[in-house]
Design a protein around this motif. Sequence first.
Motif, PDB file in Angstrom:
ATOM      1  N   GLU A   1      31.010 -31.177  10.082  1.00 11.87           N
ATOM      2  CA  GLU A   1      31.940 -31.727   9.092  1.00 11.87           C
ATOM      3  C   GLU A   1      31.333 -32.921   8.370  1.00 11.87           C
ATOM      4  O   GLU A   1      31.491 -33.072   7.154  1.00 11.87           O
ATOM      5  CB  GLU A   1      33.263 -32.091   9.758  1.00 11.87           C
ATOM      6  N   ARG A   2      30.614 -33.766   9.092  1.00 12.84           N
ATOM      7  CA  ARG A   2      29.958 -34.902   8.431  1.00 12.84           C
ATOM      8  C   ARG A   2      28.839 -34.419   7.527  1.00 12.84           C
ATOM      9  O   ARG A   2      28.702 -34.875   6.384  1.00 12.84           O
ATOM     10  CB  ARG A   2      29.420 -35.883   9.475  1.00 12.84           C
ATOM     11  N   SER A   3      28.040 -33.490   8.005  1.00 16.65           N
ATOM     12  CA  SER A   3      26.906 -33.005   7.219  1.00 16.65           C
ATOM     13  C   SER A   3      27.356 -32.382   5.907  1.00 16.65           C
ATOM     14  O   SER A   3      26.792 -32.665   4.841  1.00 16.65           O
ATOM     15  CB  SER A   3      26.117 -31.971   8.028  1.00 16.65           C
ATOM     16  N   VAL A   4      28.367 -31.565   5.974  1.00 19.71           N
ATOM     17  CA  VAL A   4      28.841 -30.862   4.781  1.00 19.71           C
ATOM     18  C   VAL A   4      29.364 -31.855   3.744  1.00 19.71           C
ATOM     19  O   VAL A   4      29.206 -31.645   2.530  1.00 19.71           O
ATOM     20  CB  VAL A   4      29.917 -29.833   5.180  1.00 19.71           C
ATOM     21  N   GLY A   5      29.963 -32.946   4.188  1.00 19.30           N
ATOM     22  CA  GLY A   5      30.503 -33.924   3.256  1.00 19.30           C
ATOM     23  C   GLY A   5      29.535 -34.995   2.822  1.00 19.30           C
ATOM     24  O   GLY A   5      29.829 -35.757   1.897  1.00 19.30           O
ATOM     25  N   LEU A   6      28.362 -35.054   3.461  1.00 14.43           N
ATOM     26  CA  LEU A   6      27.445 -36.167   3.209  1.00 14.43           C
ATOM     27  C   LEU A   6      26.258 -35.797   2.334  1.00 14.43           C
ATOM     28  O   LEU A   6      25.761 -36.642   1.576  1.00 14.43           O
ATOM     29  CB  LEU A   6      26.936 -36.700   4.552  1.00 14.43           C
ATOM     30  N   THR A   7      25.771 -34.556   2.436  1.00 13.31           N
ATOM     31  CA  THR A   7      24.582 -34.182   1.693  1.00 13.31           C
ATOM     32  C   THR A   7      24.902 -33.161   0.610  1.00 13.31           C
ATOM     33  O   THR A   7      25.795 -32.324   0.776  1.00 13.31           O
ATOM     34  CB  THR A   7      23.498 -33.617   2.628  1.00 13.31           C
ATOM     35  N   ASP A   8      24.155 -33.226  -0.477  1.00 17.64           N
ATOM     36  CA  ASP A   8      24.317 -32.235  -1.548  1.00 17.64           C
ATOM     37  C   ASP A   8      23.197 -31.201  -1.524  1.00 17.64           C
ATOM     38  O   ASP A   8      22.970 -30.502  -2.500  1.00 17.64           O
ATOM     39  CB  ASP A   8      24.379 -32.914  -2.917  1.00 17.64           C
ATOM     40  N   ARG A   9      22.487 -31.104  -0.415  1.00 18.10           N
ATOM     41  CA  ARG A   9      21.361 -30.187  -0.308  1.00 18.10           C
ATOM     42  C   ARG A   9      21.745 -28.938   0.492  1.00 18.10           C
ATOM     43  O   ARG A   9      22.591 -28.990   1.380  1.00 18.10           O
ATOM     44  CB  ARG A   9      20.172 -30.874   0.381  1.00 18.10           C
ATOM     45  N   ASP A  10      21.051 -27.852   0.180  1.00 20.44           N
ATOM     46  CA  ASP A  10      21.132 -26.662   1.016  1.00 20.44           C
ATOM     47  C   ASP A  10      20.373 -26.918   2.309  1.00 20.44           C
ATOM     48  O   ASP A  10      19.485 -27.768   2.346  1.00 20.44           O
ATOM     49  CB  ASP A  10      20.506 -25.462   0.285  1.00 20.44           C
ATOM     50  N   PRO A  11      20.698 -26.215   3.381  1.00 19.68           N
ATOM     51  CA  PRO A  11      21.664 -25.134   3.496  1.00 19.68           C
ATOM     52  C   PRO A  11      23.124 -25.566   3.672  1.00 19.68           C
ATOM     53  O   PRO A  11      24.019 -24.724   3.533  1.00 19.68           O
ATOM     54  CB  PRO A  11      21.201 -24.369   4.743  1.00 19.68           C
ATOM     55  N   TYR A  12      23.393 -26.852   3.991  1.00 27.61           N
ATOM     56  CA  TYR A  12      24.791 -27.231   4.189  1.00 27.61           C
ATOM     57  C   TYR A  12      25.642 -26.955   2.951  1.00 27.61           C
ATOM     58  O   TYR A  12      26.836 -26.651   3.064  1.00 27.61           O
ATOM     59  CB  TYR A  12      24.894 -28.711   4.571  1.00 27.61           C
ATOM     60  N   GLN A  13      25.032 -27.053   1.760  1.00 26.04           N
ATOM     61  CA  GLN A  13      25.792 -26.819   0.541  1.00 26.04           C
ATOM     62  C   GLN A  13      26.267 -25.366   0.414  1.00 26.04           C
ATOM     63  O   GLN A  13      27.186 -25.086  -0.351  1.00 26.04           O
ATOM     64  CB  GLN A  13      24.966 -27.214  -0.672  1.00 26.04           C
ATOM     65  N   GLU A  14      25.667 -24.445   1.142  1.00 20.23           N
ATOM     66  CA  GLU A  14      26.195 -23.082   1.158  1.00 20.23           C
ATOM     67  C   GLU A  14      27.645 -23.073   1.627  1.00 20.23           C
ATOM     68  O   GLU A  14      28.485 -22.330   1.104  1.00 20.23           O
ATOM     69  CB  GLU A  14      25.361 -22.187   2.073  1.00 20.23           C
ATOM     70  N   ILE A  15      27.948 -23.922   2.615  1.00 20.11           N
ATOM     71  CA  ILE A  15      29.314 -24.000   3.125  1.00 20.11           C
ATOM     72  C   ILE A  15      30.228 -24.627   2.081  1.00 20.11           C
ATOM     73  O   ILE A  15      31.360 -24.172   1.865  1.00 20.11           O
ATOM     74  CB  ILE A  15      29.340 -24.808   4.434  1.00 20.11           C
ATOM     75  N   VAL A  16      29.741 -25.663   1.399  1.00 18.16           N
ATOM     76  CA  VAL A  16      30.535 -26.302   0.348  1.00 18.16           C
ATOM     77  C   VAL A  16      30.878 -25.299  -0.738  1.00 18.16           C
ATOM     78  O   VAL A  16      32.039 -25.198  -1.174  1.00 18.16           O
ATOM     79  CB  VAL A  16      29.777 -27.504  -0.242  1.00 18.16           C
ATOM     80  N   ARG A  17      29.904 -24.545  -1.190  1.00 16.51           N
ATOM     81  CA  ARG A  17      30.154 -23.599  -2.277  1.00 16.51           C
ATOM     82  C   ARG A  17      31.073 -22.465  -1.823  1.00 16.51           C
ATOM     83  O   ARG A  17      31.892 -21.984  -2.613  1.00 16.51           O
ATOM     84  CB  ARG A  17      28.824 -23.083  -2.822  1.00 16.51           C
ATOM     85  N   TYR A  18      30.962 -22.070  -0.576  1.00 12.57           N
ATOM     86  CA  TYR A  18      31.887 -21.060  -0.050  1.00 12.57           C
ATOM     87  C   TYR A  18      33.319 -21.599  -0.067  1.00 12.57           C
ATOM     88  O   TYR A  18      34.256 -20.922  -0.520  1.00 12.57           O
ATOM     89  CB  TYR A  18      31.476 -20.692   1.373  1.00 12.57           C
ATOM     90  N   LEU A  19      33.494 -22.837   0.409  1.00 15.17           N
ATOM     91  CA  LEU A  19      34.836 -23.411   0.464  1.00 15.17           C
ATOM     92  C   LEU A  19      35.383 -23.744  -0.918  1.00 15.17           C
ATOM     93  O   LEU A  19      36.610 -23.838  -1.095  1.00 15.17           O
ATOM     94  CB  LEU A  19      34.825 -24.656   1.348  1.00 15.17           C
ATOM     95  N   SER A  20      34.502 -23.913  -1.903  1.00 17.10           N
ATOM     96  CA  SER A  20      34.989 -24.158  -3.263  1.00 17.10           C
ATOM     97  C   SER A  20      35.654 -22.915  -3.849  1.00 17.10           C
ATOM     98  O   SER A  20      36.442 -23.015  -4.794  1.00 17.10           O
ATOM     99  CB  SER A  20      33.839 -24.618  -4.171  1.00 17.10           C
ATOM    100  N   ILE A  21      35.347 -21.760  -3.285  1.00 16.51           N
ATOM    101  CA  ILE A  21      35.988 -20.503  -3.700  1.00 16.51           C
ATOM    102  C   ILE A  21      37.117 -20.139  -2.746  1.00 16.51           C
ATOM    103  O   ILE A  21      38.221 -19.784  -3.167  1.00 16.51           O
ATOM    104  CB  ILE A  21      34.949 -19.362  -3.761  1.00 16.51           C
ATOM    105  N   HIS A  22      36.854 -20.244  -1.450  1.00 16.49           N
ATOM    106  CA  HIS A  22      37.862 -19.925  -0.432  1.00 16.49           C
ATOM    107  C   HIS A  22      38.565 -21.234  -0.061  1.00 16.49           C
ATOM    108  O   HIS A  22      38.306 -21.847   0.971  1.00 16.49           O
ATOM    109  CB  HIS A  22      37.194 -19.272   0.776  1.00 16.49           C
TER     110      HIS A  22
END
Length: 328
Positions: free
Chosen positions: A217-238
Motif C-alpha cells: 500500500e505504501r509502495s503503490v502510493g509513493l512511487t510513480d514507477r513501474d512495476p508498482y504503477q501497474e497496480i495504480v493503472r489497474y485501480l484507475s479503471i477498476h
Amino acid sequence: MPFFDLPAAELRGFRPEVAEPDDFDAFWAETLAESRAVAQPPRLTRLDSPLALVEVYDVEFSGYAGDPVKGWFLVPADASGPLPAVVEYNGYGGGRGLPHERLQWAASGYAHFFMDTRGQGSAWGTGGGTPDPHGTGPSFPGFMTRGIHDPAEYYYRRVFTDAVLAVDAVRSLPAADETRVAVTGGSQGGGIALAAAGLVDGLVGAMPDVPFLCCFERSVGLTDRDPYQEIVRYLSIHRDAAPTVFRTLSYFDGVNFAKRASAPALVSVALMDPVCPPSTVYAAANHHAVGAEVVEYAFNEHEGGQGVHWERQAAWLAEVLSPWSATH
C-alpha cells in the motif's frame, strides 16, 4: 532522482503496521503441500560448455501444481563432496538467460542454482524458457495484476511456490549440501528471496538486494514507477477494487514473510531508489524475525551497489558459514 522518502534516520527505525490476513500461514501451508504432493525429482542435463572450470547443467524441476520450471545449476568443475549452495531469483521481466552470465557463485566454490521466472524473460536480458500455463481474469499489461482479485489465482502465488520448490530441488542434488543453502536475488528476485526465506526452514541465510514486493500500500502510493504503477493503472479503471486488491496483496507482502524468517538476512537498500522506495525495504528489514543487516547505498537508485554489493554478500555468506566450517 533526489532523496524523496523519509530521512535516513527515520528509515532505520521505520516499522509500519502492514495488513496480514488471519489465514496467511494456512494459505501458504496448503499451497506448498499441494504442489509438493505432485512434484517430480528434478531432471538435470549436463551441457557442453566453453566454461572449462565450471560444470553447467540445464535443470527442469516441478514448481507450482507440478508445472515444469527451468533453471541453471553450476558447480566448480573440481568440486568434491556436497557444496554450500546459493539459490538465486531474477529481476522483473528477465529470464534465466545464459549460464555464462552468472559465474560469481560457482567461481567462488558454491553450487549455484538460478531459477527461471515463469512467464517472464522477454523484457530484458537473453531470454527465459518457462511458460506460465495458468490463465487469469482481466489485468493490466505486466504481471502485477494477474489474478489480483483472488489470492489463490494471483500470479505470485505460483512464482513464490516455484521459489520454495527450487530450494527443495537443490537440496535433493548430490552436489549440494542440503544443510547449507542460502537464497538471494535483486529487485523482484529480492522479493522472491524474502518469500522463500519466510516459507523454507533450515536456510543458512537470505540476501535480498533492493527487494521489490514489500509494503504494497505504501509502495503503490509513493512511487510513480513501474512495476508498482501497474497496480495504480489497474485501480484507475477498476475504481471499486482497491479493498479486494490490497487484501490479495497482503498474502504476498515481503514484510509478512520477513516476520517468519528463520535465518539471518543481508538486505541492501538504495536511498534514491524510485522503483523500490527505501522505506518499503526498511519495512521488511525492520520486521525481520531473526535480524537483518542493512547495507545502504545513499546516492544510488535502483541499481544499488551492483558489483560492490556482491562482494559484501560473498563476505557475509562466508562469515555465516564459518561456524559450520569450523565444526566439520
